[in-house]
Write an enzyme that holds these catalytic residues in place. Structure first.
Site, PDB file in Angstrom:
ATOM      1  N   HIS A 188       0.911  -1.222  -0.033  1.00  0.00           N
ATOM      2  CA  HIS A 188      -0.160  -0.017   0.130  1.00  0.00           C
ATOM      3  C   HIS A 188       1.128   1.249   0.027  1.00  0.00           C
ATOM      4  CE1 HIS A 188       0.649  -0.643   4.243  1.00  0.00           C
ATOM      5  NE2 HIS A 188       0.067   0.656   4.649  1.00  0.00           N
ATOM      6  N   HIS A 237       1.206   3.803   1.791  1.00  0.00           N
ATOM      7  CA  HIS A 237       1.953   4.453   3.052  1.00  0.00           C
ATOM      8  C   HIS A 237       3.482   4.949   2.874  1.00  0.00           C
ATOM      9  CE1 HIS A 237      -1.897   4.256   5.458  1.00  0.00           C
ATOM     10  NE2 HIS A 237      -1.850   5.255   4.880  1.00  0.00           N
ATOM     11  N   ASP A 277       5.694   4.926   5.177  1.00  0.00           N
ATOM     12  CA  ASP A 277       6.477   3.745   5.773  1.00  0.00           C
ATOM     13  C   ASP A 277       6.593   2.290   5.289  1.00  0.00           C
ATOM     14  OD1 ASP A 277       3.751   3.473   6.623  1.00  0.00           O
ATOM     15  OD2 ASP A 277       4.536   2.117   8.278  1.00  0.00           O
ATOM     16  N   HIS A 278       6.092   2.530   3.929  1.00  0.00           N
ATOM     17  CA  HIS A 278       6.098   0.987   3.319  1.00  0.00           C
ATOM     18  C   HIS A 278       6.466   1.381   1.708  1.00  0.00           C
ATOM     19  CE1 HIS A 278       3.440  -1.142   6.012  1.00  0.00           C
ATOM     20  NE2 HIS A 278       3.152  -0.028   6.333  1.00  0.00           N
ATOM     21  N   HIS A 295      -7.597  -0.654   5.476  1.00  0.00           N
ATOM     22  CA  HIS A 295      -6.475   0.315   5.950  1.00  0.00           C
ATOM     23  C   HIS A 295      -6.368   1.445   4.917  1.00  0.00           C
ATOM     24  CE1 HIS A 295      -3.115   1.742   8.100  1.00  0.00           C
ATOM     25  NE2 HIS A 295      -2.259   1.328   6.984  1.00  0.00           N
ATOM     26  N   ASP A 332      -0.496  -3.551   6.441  1.00  0.00           N
ATOM     27  CA  ASP A 332      -1.043  -3.101   7.528  1.00  0.00           C
ATOM     28  C   ASP A 332      -2.665  -3.449   7.683  1.00  0.00           C
ATOM     29  OD1 ASP A 332       1.565  -1.980   8.016  1.00  0.00           O
ATOM     30  OD2 ASP A 332       0.793  -0.041   7.712  1.00  0.00           O
ATOM     31  N   HIS A 340       4.144  -4.676  10.721  1.00  0.00           N
ATOM     32  CA  HIS A 340       4.633  -3.952  11.974  1.00  0.00           C
ATOM     33  C   HIS A 340       4.707  -4.904  13.357  1.00  0.00           C
ATOM     34  CE1 HIS A 340       4.270   0.336  10.591  1.00  0.00           C
ATOM     35  NE2 HIS A 340       3.358  -0.236   9.905  1.00  0.00           N
TER      36      HIS A 340
HETATM   37 FE    FE Z   1       2.693   1.150   8.012  1.00  0.00          FE
HETATM   38 ZN    ZN Z   2      -0.046   1.723   6.386  1.00  0.00          ZN
END
Ligand code: FE
Ligand code: ZN
Length: 256
Positions: free
Chosen positions: A55, A57, A59-60, A113, A130, A168
């Site tokens: 996805h 985001h 942080d990915h 999400h 996530d 995570h």
């Molecule tokens: Fe994340």
């Molecule tokens: Zn995420």
């Protein structure tokens, strides 16, 4: 299919960049940061062959560009323009094959999400970003409780021994909430002790399995009388369907 192993690379405070590797090559899932990947590839003398994104985001996907600047590799990901680096956009039911490893992955669209979240499932492994966490699920940033319920229900239909690689390290906090949502689930204290022992040794609590999630994850157990009861108590009214129960316990977890 080549013999390979799955290695977690840590990023930020609690992200995992799951790395599929053998003696010479590697593919990475959700490289939110390039540096841990570049360090690992250099140290282990591995050549990157692919990037997988679940996805959009940061942080990915935040490390995509820096990795691609070093090596042009295919980037498998969802139909979402917010990830400009994706070179192979994949929809529900489509498949991709990881270069070098020849592992075939089936795509599931699992919104909730985010609206365009996908998972990769193949060779007994599930990379689910996530959406599904050990004993929990992702926050509903762009999706509805119904979408999350449908997505989790589809994931729960995978074989029980499917290894679940989440984005995570949230397991211990999720188990604390799961115990509040389902106080009589005897598997939870047992799981908590096992997971706490791993964290004490600074080891990941992942992968989980679909079987373990079905037994312990409150978001997969919204049809269980105990969860319906505790969600209804919090809502101060009788909740009659699994989607309302999921919505209630997701809101509860947000404020837990
Ligand atoms: Fe994340
Ligand atoms: Zn995420």
């Amino acid at each position: 299919m080549a013999i390979y192993e799955i290695v977690p690379l840590r990023a930020f405070s609690d992200n995992y960049i799951w790395t599929i590797r053998d003696g010479s090559h590697a593919a990475v899932v959700d490289p939110g940061d390039a540096q841990p990947v570049l360090d690992y590839l250099a140290r282990e003398k591995l050549e990157l062959v692919a990037i997988l994104n679940t996805h959009h985001h940061a942080d990915h996907v935040g490390g995509n560009a820096a990795l691609l600047a070093r090596t042009r590799v295919p980037v498998f990901g969802p139909h979402d323009e917010r990830i400009p680096d994706v070179s192979v956009r994949l929809a529900d039911g489509e498949r991709c094959t990881l270069p070098h490893f020849h592992i075939e992955m089936e795509i599931m669209e699992i919104p909730g999400h985010t609206r365009s979240h996908i998972s990769f499932h193949g060779d007994g492994m599930l990379f689910c970003g996530d959406t599904l966490f050990a004993a929990g699920c992702g926050r509903l940033f762009e999706g509805t409780p119904r979408q999350m319920h449908d997505s989790l229900t589809r994931l729960a239909r995978l074989p029980d021994d499917t290894r679940v690689y989440c984005g995570h390290e949230y397991t211990l906090a999720n188990i604390k909430f799961a115990k509040a949502a389902e106080p009589d689930n005897r598997k939870l204290p047992e799981l908590e002790a096992q997971m706490q022992a791993l964290r004490n040794k600074d080891q990941p609590t992942l992968p989980s399995t679909i079987g373990r999630e079905k037994a312990t994850n409150p978001f997969l157990r919204v049809s269980e009388p105990a969860i319906i009861h505790s969600a209804s108590t919090r809502a101060t009214k009788k909740l009659l369907d699994p989607v309302s129960v999921l919505a209630e316990i997701r809101d509860w977890k947000n404020n837990f």
